[in-house]
Design an enzyme around this catalytic site. Structure first.
Site, PDB file in Angstrom:
ATOM      1  N   LYS A 201       0.829  -1.212   0.000  1.00  0.00           N
ATOM      2  CA  LYS A 201       0.000   0.000   0.000  1.00  0.00           C
ATOM      3  C   LYS A 201       0.864   1.263   0.000  1.00  0.00           C
ATOM      4  O   LYS A 201       0.618   2.182  -0.758  1.00  0.00           O
ATOM      5  CB  LYS A 201      -0.943   0.015   1.224  1.00  0.00           C
TER       6      LYS A 201
ATOM      7  N   ARG B 261      -9.642   0.287   9.008  1.00  0.00           N
ATOM      8  CA  ARG B 261      -9.257  -1.082   9.339  1.00  0.00           C
ATOM      9  C   ARG B 261     -10.352  -1.819  10.110  1.00  0.00           C
ATOM     10  O   ARG B 261     -10.186  -2.994  10.409  1.00  0.00           O
ATOM     11  CB  ARG B 261      -8.004  -1.066  10.208  1.00  0.00           C
TER      12      ARG B 261
ATOM     13  N   ARG C 270      11.471  -6.240   4.623  1.00  0.00           N
ATOM     14  CA  ARG C 270      11.365  -4.815   4.952  1.00  0.00           C
ATOM     15  C   ARG C 270      11.962  -4.531   6.335  1.00  0.00           C
ATOM     16  O   ARG C 270      12.576  -3.494   6.559  1.00  0.00           O
ATOM     17  CB  ARG C 270       9.889  -4.384   4.909  1.00  0.00           C
TER      18      ARG C 270
ATOM     19  N   ARG D  69      11.519  -0.723  11.647  1.00  0.00           N
ATOM     20  CA  ARG D  69      10.267  -1.003  12.355  1.00  0.00           C
ATOM     21  C   ARG D  69      10.380  -2.339  13.085  1.00  0.00           C
ATOM     22  O   ARG D  69      10.548  -3.380  12.452  1.00  0.00           O
ATOM     23  CB  ARG D  69       9.103  -1.052  11.362  1.00  0.00           C
TER      24      ARG D  69
ATOM     25  N   ARG E 219      -0.475  -9.317  13.246  1.00  0.00           N
ATOM     26  CA  ARG E 219      -0.991  -8.273  12.354  1.00  0.00           C
ATOM     27  C   ARG E 219      -1.846  -8.883  11.253  1.00  0.00           C
ATOM     28  O   ARG E 219      -2.908  -8.359  10.908  1.00  0.00           O
ATOM     29  CB  ARG E 219       0.167  -7.473  11.744  1.00  0.00           C
TER      30      ARG E 219
HETATM   31  P1  ADP Z   1       1.177  -2.439   7.875  1.00  0.00           P
HETATM   32  O1  ADP Z   1      -0.011  -2.234   6.967  1.00  0.00           O
HETATM   33  O2  ADP Z   1       2.409  -2.868   7.193  1.00  0.00           O
HETATM   34  O3  ADP Z   1       0.855  -3.318   9.057  1.00  0.00           O
HETATM   35  P2  ADP Z   1       0.841   0.236   9.021  1.00  0.00           P
HETATM   36  O4  ADP Z   1       1.896   1.262   9.046  1.00  0.00           O
HETATM   37  O5  ADP Z   1      -0.386   0.502   8.214  1.00  0.00           O
HETATM   38  O6  ADP Z   1       1.585  -1.065   8.538  1.00  0.00           O
HETATM   39  O7  ADP Z   1       0.338  -0.081  10.517  1.00  0.00           O
HETATM   40  C1  ADP Z   1       1.226  -0.337  11.570  1.00  0.00           C
HETATM   41  C2  ADP Z   1       0.451  -0.494  12.882  1.00  0.00           C
HETATM   42  O8  ADP Z   1      -0.189   0.740  13.204  1.00  0.00           O
HETATM   43  C3  ADP Z   1      -0.682  -1.513  12.874  1.00  0.00           C
HETATM   44  O9  ADP Z   1      -0.216  -2.816  13.157  1.00  0.00           O
HETATM   45  C4  ADP Z   1      -1.596  -0.968  13.980  1.00  0.00           C
HETATM   46  O10 ADP Z   1      -1.101  -1.283  15.260  1.00  0.00           O
HETATM   47  C5  ADP Z   1      -1.460   0.530  13.806  1.00  0.00           C
HETATM   48  N1  ADP Z   1      -2.507   1.089  12.912  1.00  0.00           N
HETATM   49  C6  ADP Z   1      -2.289   1.685  11.711  1.00  0.00           C
HETATM   50  N2  ADP Z   1      -3.431   2.088  11.147  1.00  0.00           N
HETATM   51  C7  ADP Z   1      -4.423   1.728  12.006  1.00  0.00           C
HETATM   52  C8  ADP Z   1      -5.843   1.840  11.988  1.00  0.00           C
HETATM   53  N3  ADP Z   1      -6.481   2.398  10.963  1.00  0.00           N
HETATM   54  N4  ADP Z   1      -6.536   1.338  13.058  1.00  0.00           N
HETATM   55  C9  ADP Z   1      -5.909   0.779  14.080  1.00  0.00           C
HETATM   56  N5  ADP Z   1      -4.588   0.627  14.160  1.00  0.00           N
HETATM   57  C10 ADP Z   1      -3.830   1.086  13.139  1.00  0.00           C
END
Ligand code: ADP
Length: 190
Positions: A16, A91, A130, A136, A148
């Protein structure tokens, strides 16, 4: 004129963020990644960041209330943008409903949900790779990665039905070269 509001959807590691970079340039959109916004709060050691940090390190979802508030602020701060790419948001169903409410109130509804489809084993491979460079910690631990993906399957994946019911869901094969996948996305956006 109608704005181009895209939900870029897919499991962790689907690409994404990578694909957003190209699409924001091509269409002049504002990129709203809740993951990036949360990591910025952590870096700045804000109260919100401190609250989110532990949850994120376990690979669980941060509360709807927090992420909805962050998105609301950014949408309101970018009223004149030609549109948004929502990356990693919504999400949960509550997040999707809140987003619809915010955008419908401005008569700027979501245009489409573009869902990058990538099989599970490939996601784990990509995330661990990654993790070698991203800095991270949630990309380095296989148990956190598994959490996740489980959170995605349980709470996020059902949003495909939510957007399908609005006729907005578009599935896209997320396996291939970055350029190939970009081409598939652009074709669907039209
Ligand atoms: P990825 O899609 O690779 O897991 P992100 O950067 O989108 O990485 O998300 C990292 C973390 O941030 C998630 O595992 C969650 O803990 C938190 N997070 C991100 N976006 C949301 C969201 N919309 N709702 C709840 N938690 C979120």
């Amino acid at each position: 004129m109608n704005k181009l509001n895209i939900v870029l959807f897919g499991p962790p590691g689907a690409g994404k963020g990578t694909q957003s970079e190209f699409l924001i340039k091509k269409f002049g959109l504002v990129h709203l990644s809740t993951g990036d916004l949360l990591r910025a709060e952590i870096k700045d050691e804000t109260p919100l960041g401190l609250q989110a940090q532990e949850i994120m390190s376990r690979g669980e979802l941060v509360s709807d209330h927090i992420v909805i508030g962050m998105i609301r602020n950014r949408i309101d701060a970018n009223n004149t943008a030609p549109g948004f790419i929502f990356d990693g948001f919504p999400r949960t169903k509550a997040q999707a409903e809140a987003l619809d409410e915010m955008l419908n109130a401005k008569s700027q509804p979501i245009t489409a949900m573009l869902a990058l489809e990538v099989p599970g084993p490939e996601l784990v491979r990509r995330l661990l790779k990654r993790g070698e460079t991203s800095g991270r910690s949630d990309d380095r631990d296989e148990q956190v990665i598994a959490n996740r993906i489980a959170e995605y399957e349980q709470k996020t994946s059902p949003l495909k039905d939510y957007y399908s019911a609005q006729g907005k869901y578009k599935g896209i094969n997320g396996v291939g070269s970055v350029a190939d996948i970009t081409e598939r996305l652009v074709e669907v956006i039209g």
